[in-house]
Design a protein around this motif. Structure first.
Motif, PDB file in Angstrom:
ATOM      1  N   TYR A  77       0.873  -1.171   0.020  1.00 34.24           N
ATOM      2  CA  TYR A  77      -0.049   0.041   0.002  1.00 34.24           C
ATOM      3  C   TYR A  77       0.870   1.249  -0.044  1.00 34.24           C
ATOM      4  CZ  TYR A  77      -3.420  -3.694   1.280  1.00 34.24           C
ATOM      5  OH  TYR A  77      -4.244  -4.499   1.304  1.00 34.24           O
ATOM      6  N   ILE A  78       0.501   2.410  -0.659  1.00 36.83           N
ATOM      7  CA  ILE A  78       1.208   3.715  -0.858  1.00 36.83           C
ATOM      8  C   ILE A  78       0.625   4.669  -0.015  1.00 36.83           C
ATOM      9  CG2 ILE A  78       1.959   5.299  -2.325  1.00 36.83           C
ATOM     10  CD1 ILE A  78       2.108   3.034  -4.725  1.00 36.83           C
ATOM     11  N   LEU A  79       1.454   5.268   0.673  1.00 39.39           N
ATOM     12  CA  LEU A  79       0.812   6.398   1.602  1.00 39.39           C
ATOM     13  C   LEU A  79       1.536   7.637   1.270  1.00 39.39           C
ATOM     14  CD1 LEU A  79       0.390   4.822   4.985  1.00 39.39           C
ATOM     15  CD2 LEU A  79      -1.259   5.359   3.500  1.00 39.39           C
ATOM     16  N   ILE A  80       1.263   8.599   0.792  1.00 40.63           N
ATOM     17  CA  ILE A  80       1.858  10.041   0.275  1.00 40.63           C
ATOM     18  C   ILE A  80       1.846  10.888   1.480  1.00 40.63           C
ATOM     19  CG2 ILE A  80       1.919  11.804  -1.362  1.00 40.63           C
ATOM     20  CD1 ILE A  80       2.479   9.001  -2.666  1.00 40.63           C
ATOM     21  N   LEU A 125      10.046   1.944   2.356  1.00 38.58           N
ATOM     22  CA  LEU A 125       9.350   0.594   2.663  1.00 38.58           C
ATOM     23  C   LEU A 125       9.349   0.180   3.945  1.00 38.58           C
ATOM     24  CD1 LEU A 125      10.289  -1.184  -0.894  1.00 38.58           C
ATOM     25  CD2 LEU A 125       8.143   0.208  -0.392  1.00 38.58           C
ATOM     26  N   HIS A 126       7.949  -0.327   4.570  1.00 32.47           N
ATOM     27  CA  HIS A 126       8.041  -0.576   6.047  1.00 32.47           C
ATOM     28  C   HIS A 126       7.361  -1.874   5.954  1.00 32.47           C
ATOM     29  CE1 HIS A 126      10.043   2.929   7.475  1.00 32.47           C
ATOM     30  NE2 HIS A 126       9.080   3.750   6.433  1.00 32.47           N
ATOM     31  N   SER A 147       5.740  11.707  -3.331  1.00 38.35           N
ATOM     32  CA  SER A 147       4.961  11.435  -4.308  1.00 38.35           C
ATOM     33  C   SER A 147       4.779  10.067  -5.171  1.00 38.35           C
ATOM     34  CB  SER A 147       5.855  12.626  -5.553  1.00 38.35           C
ATOM     35  OG  SER A 147       6.803  11.668  -5.745  1.00 38.35           O
ATOM     36  N   GLN A 148       3.867   9.983  -5.871  1.00 39.46           N
ATOM     37  CA  GLN A 148       3.423   8.850  -6.658  1.00 39.46           C
ATOM     38  C   GLN A 148       4.806   8.496  -7.288  1.00 39.46           C
ATOM     39  OE1 GLN A 148       0.758   7.258  -6.049  1.00 39.46           O
ATOM     40  NE2 GLN A 148       1.318   5.473  -7.151  1.00 39.46           N
ATOM     41  N   ASP A 149       5.532   9.022  -8.144  1.00 36.24           N
ATOM     42  CA  ASP A 149       6.658   8.805  -8.812  1.00 36.24           C
ATOM     43  C   ASP A 149       7.885   8.076  -7.855  1.00 36.24           C
ATOM     44  OD1 ASP A 149       8.771   8.861 -11.081  1.00 36.24           O
ATOM     45  OD2 ASP A 149       9.755  10.680  -9.840  1.00 36.24           O
ATOM     46  N   GLU A 150       7.815   9.003  -6.645  1.00 35.13           N
ATOM     47  CA  GLU A 150       8.805   8.403  -5.658  1.00 35.13           C
ATOM     48  C   GLU A 150       8.698   6.967  -5.050  1.00 35.13           C
ATOM     49  OE1 GLU A 150       9.627  10.304  -1.588  1.00 35.13           O
ATOM     50  OE2 GLU A 150      11.037  11.411  -2.732  1.00 35.13           O
ATOM     51  N   ALA A 151       7.277   6.883  -4.901  1.00 36.59           N
ATOM     52  CA  ALA A 151       6.846   5.652  -4.505  1.00 36.59           C
ATOM     53  C   ALA A 151       7.245   4.591  -5.431  1.00 36.59           C
ATOM     54  CB  ALA A 151       5.129   5.573  -4.184  1.00 36.59           C
ATOM     55  N   GLU A 152       6.955   4.836  -6.737  1.00 33.06           N
ATOM     56  CA  GLU A 152       7.181   3.788  -7.736  1.00 33.06           C
ATOM     57  C   GLU A 152       8.823   3.560  -7.640  1.00 33.06           C
ATOM     58  OE1 GLU A 152       5.578   5.282 -11.063  1.00 33.06           O
ATOM     59  OE2 GLU A 152       3.298   5.168 -10.475  1.00 33.06           O
ATOM     60  N   ARG A 153       9.561   4.446  -7.779  1.00 30.62           N
ATOM     61  CA  ARG A 153      11.042   4.460  -7.619  1.00 30.62           C
ATOM     62  C   ARG A 153      11.463   3.392  -6.266  1.00 30.62           C
ATOM     63  NH1 ARG A 153      12.868  10.229  -7.691  1.00 30.62           N
ATOM     64  NH2 ARG A 153      15.065   9.341  -7.073  1.00 30.62           N
ATOM     65  N   GLN A 154      10.584   3.751  -5.272  1.00 33.66           N
ATOM     66  CA  GLN A 154      11.095   3.144  -3.996  1.00 33.66           C
ATOM     67  C   GLN A 154      10.674   1.666  -4.275  1.00 33.66           C
ATOM     68  OE1 GLN A 154      10.927   6.142  -0.208  1.00 33.66           O
ATOM     69  NE2 GLN A 154       8.907   5.123  -0.945  1.00 33.66           N
ATOM     70  N   SER A 163      20.090   8.704  -3.585  1.00 35.66           N
ATOM     71  CA  SER A 163      20.035   9.090  -5.071  1.00 35.66           C
ATOM     72  C   SER A 163      19.701  10.660  -5.252  1.00 35.66           C
ATOM     73  CB  SER A 163      18.856   8.388  -5.828  1.00 35.66           C
ATOM     74  OG  SER A 163      17.506   8.766  -5.680  1.00 35.66           O
ATOM     75  N   GLN A 164      18.781  10.999  -4.379  1.00 29.37           N
ATOM     76  CA  GLN A 164      18.746  12.603  -4.432  1.00 29.37           C
ATOM     77  C   GLN A 164      19.883  13.367  -4.077  1.00 29.37           C
ATOM     78  OE1 GLN A 164      15.743  13.672  -1.527  1.00 29.37           O
ATOM     79  NE2 GLN A 164      16.355  15.958  -1.651  1.00 29.37           N
ATOM     80  N   PHE A 165      20.478  12.730  -2.940  1.00 33.27           N
ATOM     81  CA  PHE A 165      21.855  13.642  -2.773  1.00 33.27           C
ATOM     82  C   PHE A 165      22.674  13.463  -3.865  1.00 33.27           C
ATOM     83  CE2 PHE A 165      20.390  13.177   1.946  1.00 33.27           C
ATOM     84  CZ  PHE A 165      20.132  14.794   2.027  1.00 33.27           C
ATOM     85  N   GLU A 166      23.004  12.287  -4.609  1.00 35.90           N
ATOM     86  CA  GLU A 166      23.825  11.737  -5.405  1.00 35.90           C
ATOM     87  C   GLU A 166      23.522  12.783  -6.746  1.00 35.90           C
ATOM     88  OE1 GLU A 166      27.049  10.403  -7.535  1.00 35.90           O
ATOM     89  OE2 GLU A 166      26.620  10.210  -5.552  1.00 35.90           O
TER      90      GLU A 166
END
Length: 194
Positions: A77-80, A125-126, A147-154, A163-166
């Protein structure tokens, strides 16, 4: 207070066990929810007479919980939620949020069925345990993202914080290289003191 357990309670005992619990726990939780009877001679006789019926009812609810658990076990399940750059949530994800997310997807659980020791306070992910019955526990995956995009990447296994810091580090290196290449900060001329 001594009580007779009418179902298995984790940490206390199984069906039919006579255990000693604190008075408030018995009066406020066990007795009103029909999870136990007071341990006196009259109730012991009633329990012995109805033991087969109670065991059959318990087995039936366990079977129903097992069927529901097959559908629920391993689902994601995705929680934004809003979070800072380091991935720390501005709030937290509690058992109520998890049960609402599962119910919104068609699962039938109550908030009290979600077994969380502490709320979720970071994105990622938990794994969360859901107790459908005292003897039936399933695990669901909660994907907390900004965000939904970030959830898909995770979900693909990417660590979005690193990856954001990189990405920021690479962008800073490119900007520094552009400055040096373009000659910024380099002034031609003789500035020696005479």
């Amino acid at each position: 207070m001594k009580v007779i357990l009418l179902e298995r309670l984790e940490g206390w005992g199984g069906l039919g066990d006579v255990v000693t619990v604190k008075d408030g726990f018995a009066r406020n939780f066990l007795l009103p929810r029909q999870k136990a009877l007071r341990a006196n001679n009259a109730n012991l006789k009633v329990f012995d007479a109805q033991r087969a019926e109670i065991e059959a009812r318990n087995a039936k609810t366990k079977e129903a919980a097992g069927k529901a658990g097959e559908k629920l076990d391993g689902t994601s399940y995705i929680l934004i939620r809003q979070a800072g750059e380091s991935g720390q949530l501005y709030g937290s994800v509690s058992g109520r949020d998890v049960s609402d997310a599962i119910s919104a997807e068609g699962g039938k659980i109550e908030r009290s069925m979600v077994a969380m020791d502490k709320p979720i306070k970071t994105i990622g992910l938990h794994e969360v345990k859901v107790r459908l019955h005292p003897e039936v526990t399933v695990t669901v995956s909660i994907n907390v993202a900004r965000s939904q995009d970030e959830a898909e990447r995770q979900a693909r296994g990417e660590n979005v914080i690193s990856s954001q810091f990189e990405e920021e580090r690479v962008a800073a290196e490119e900007a520094a290289a552009d400055l040096l290449e373009g000659g910024a900060g380099q002034i031609e001329g003789d500035y020696s003191r005479e």
